[in-house]
Design an enzyme around this catalytic site. Sequence first.
Site, PDB file in Angstrom:
ATOM      1  N   ARG A 251      11.747  -0.010  11.795  1.00 47.08           N
ATOM      2  CA  ARG A 251      10.498  -0.232  12.525  1.00 47.08           C
ATOM      3  C   ARG A 251      10.595  -1.530  13.304  1.00 47.08           C
ATOM      4  O   ARG A 251      10.770  -2.602  12.717  1.00 47.08           O
ATOM      5  CB  ARG A 251       9.328  -0.334  11.543  1.00 47.08           C
ATOM      6  CG  ARG A 251       8.879   0.978  10.985  1.00 47.08           C
ATOM      7  CD  ARG A 251       7.771   0.803   9.965  1.00 47.08           C
ATOM      8  NE  ARG A 251       6.616   0.055  10.464  1.00 47.08           N
ATOM      9  CZ  ARG A 251       5.490  -0.098   9.776  1.00 47.08           C
ATOM     10  NH1 ARG A 251       5.367   0.428   8.574  1.00 47.08           N
ATOM     11  NH2 ARG A 251       4.477  -0.777  10.286  1.00 47.08           N
TER      12      ARG A 251
ATOM     13  N   LYS B  47       0.827  -1.220   0.000  1.00 44.15           N
ATOM     14  CA  LYS B  47       0.000   0.000   0.000  1.00 44.15           C
ATOM     15  C   LYS B  47       0.856   1.263   0.000  1.00 44.15           C
ATOM     16  O   LYS B  47       0.594   2.197  -0.755  1.00 44.15           O
ATOM     17  CB  LYS B  47      -0.932   0.051   1.228  1.00 44.15           C
ATOM     18  CG  LYS B  47      -1.925  -1.087   1.320  1.00 44.15           C
ATOM     19  CD  LYS B  47      -2.904  -0.890   2.466  1.00 44.15           C
ATOM     20  CE  LYS B  47      -2.275  -0.829   3.854  1.00 44.15           C
ATOM     21  NZ  LYS B  47      -1.623  -2.074   4.276  1.00 44.15           N
TER      22      LYS B  47
HETATM   23  P1  AMP Z   1       1.004   0.634   9.083  1.00 39.66           P
HETATM   24  O1  AMP Z   1       2.138   1.579   8.876  1.00 39.66           O
HETATM   25  O2  AMP Z   1      -0.216   1.003   8.284  1.00 39.66           O
HETATM   26  O3  AMP Z   1       1.408  -0.810   8.872  1.00 39.66           O
HETATM   27  O4  AMP Z   1       0.576   0.746  10.605  1.00 39.66           O
HETATM   28  C1  AMP Z   1       1.467   0.434  11.659  1.00 39.66           C
HETATM   29  C2  AMP Z   1       0.697   0.272  12.952  1.00 39.66           C
HETATM   30  O5  AMP Z   1       0.021   1.505  13.273  1.00 39.66           O
HETATM   31  C3  AMP Z   1      -0.411  -0.783  12.926  1.00 39.66           C
HETATM   32  O6  AMP Z   1       0.083  -2.091  13.205  1.00 39.66           O
HETATM   33  C4  AMP Z   1      -1.336  -0.273  14.025  1.00 39.66           C
HETATM   34  O7  AMP Z   1      -0.815  -0.547  15.304  1.00 39.66           O
HETATM   35  C5  AMP Z   1      -1.269   1.241  13.827  1.00 39.66           C
HETATM   36  N1  AMP Z   1      -2.295   1.737  12.880  1.00 39.66           N
HETATM   37  C6  AMP Z   1      -2.090   2.326  11.664  1.00 39.66           C
HETATM   38  N2  AMP Z   1      -3.245   2.676  11.089  1.00 39.66           N
HETATM   39  C7  AMP Z   1      -4.225   2.298  11.956  1.00 39.66           C
HETATM   40  C8  AMP Z   1      -5.645   2.369  11.917  1.00 39.66           C
HETATM   41  N3  AMP Z   1      -6.303   2.897  10.868  1.00 39.66           N
HETATM   42  N4  AMP Z   1      -6.329   1.884  12.990  1.00 39.66           N
HETATM   43  C9  AMP Z   1      -5.683   1.354  14.041  1.00 39.66           C
HETATM   44  N5  AMP Z   1      -4.349   1.236  14.131  1.00 39.66           N
HETATM   45  C10 AMP Z   1      -3.619   1.707  13.095  1.00 39.66           C
END
Ligand code: AMP
Length: 194
Positions: A135, A14
């Site tokens: 990360r 994404k």
């Molecule tokens: P990402 O960078 O999208 O993989 O998000 C990393 C982490 O941020 C996820 O594993 C969640 O802990 C948190 N996170 C990101 N977006 C959301 C969302 N829309 N709702 C809840 N937690 C989120």
Amino acid sequence: MLNIILFGPPGSGKGTQAANLVEKYNLQHVSTGDLLREEKAKETPLGLQAQKFMDQGKLVPDEVVIGMISSKLDQMADKVKGFIFDGFPRTVAQAEALDKLMDLKNIQIASVLALDVSEEELVKRILKRGETSNRADDRDEDTIRQRVTEYENKTAPVATYYGEQNKLTRIAGEGTPEAIFDLLSEQMDGLVGA
Ligand code: AMP
């Protein structure tokens, strides 16, 4: 405005594809993961609250994320040609809240483009990304699998939600980034022309 949701499990590409689409179609990228990591880095109360969930591979509570999106829409909706949401909405409650926020501004989600990738491929890609992404949640296989489980339990139903609104398009998310971008661009060109 042209507002798109780029949907899919963690590691489905994404972020990479959103960056490509933003450049080609001149839209505003909104990644809740990036926004939360910024808050965490600045050690704001919101960031500190989110951190423990993120480190465990769990979703941050809906109200925290919805509040963040609400202020982004207020700041930017009348300044941009459209949004690409990446990593949001991740629960049906978030999708419902987004619909309400958009209704208030008389704007809509045009389409949800969902990237399909198998679990083993996701884990492999995220571990690889973890070599350079800085990360912690990309480096530990248990945390990665927890994120995939959260996706299956809480986020996958969001696809059904948009399917019922006839807004969901599934895209094969395995292949070269260029080939996947071509598939996404085909969909985007249809929307831009619509
Ligand atoms: P990402 O960078 O999208 O993989 O998000 C990393 C982490 O941020 C996820 O594993 C969640 O802990 C948190 N996170 C990101 N977006 C959301 C969302 N829309 N709702 C809840 N937690 C989120």
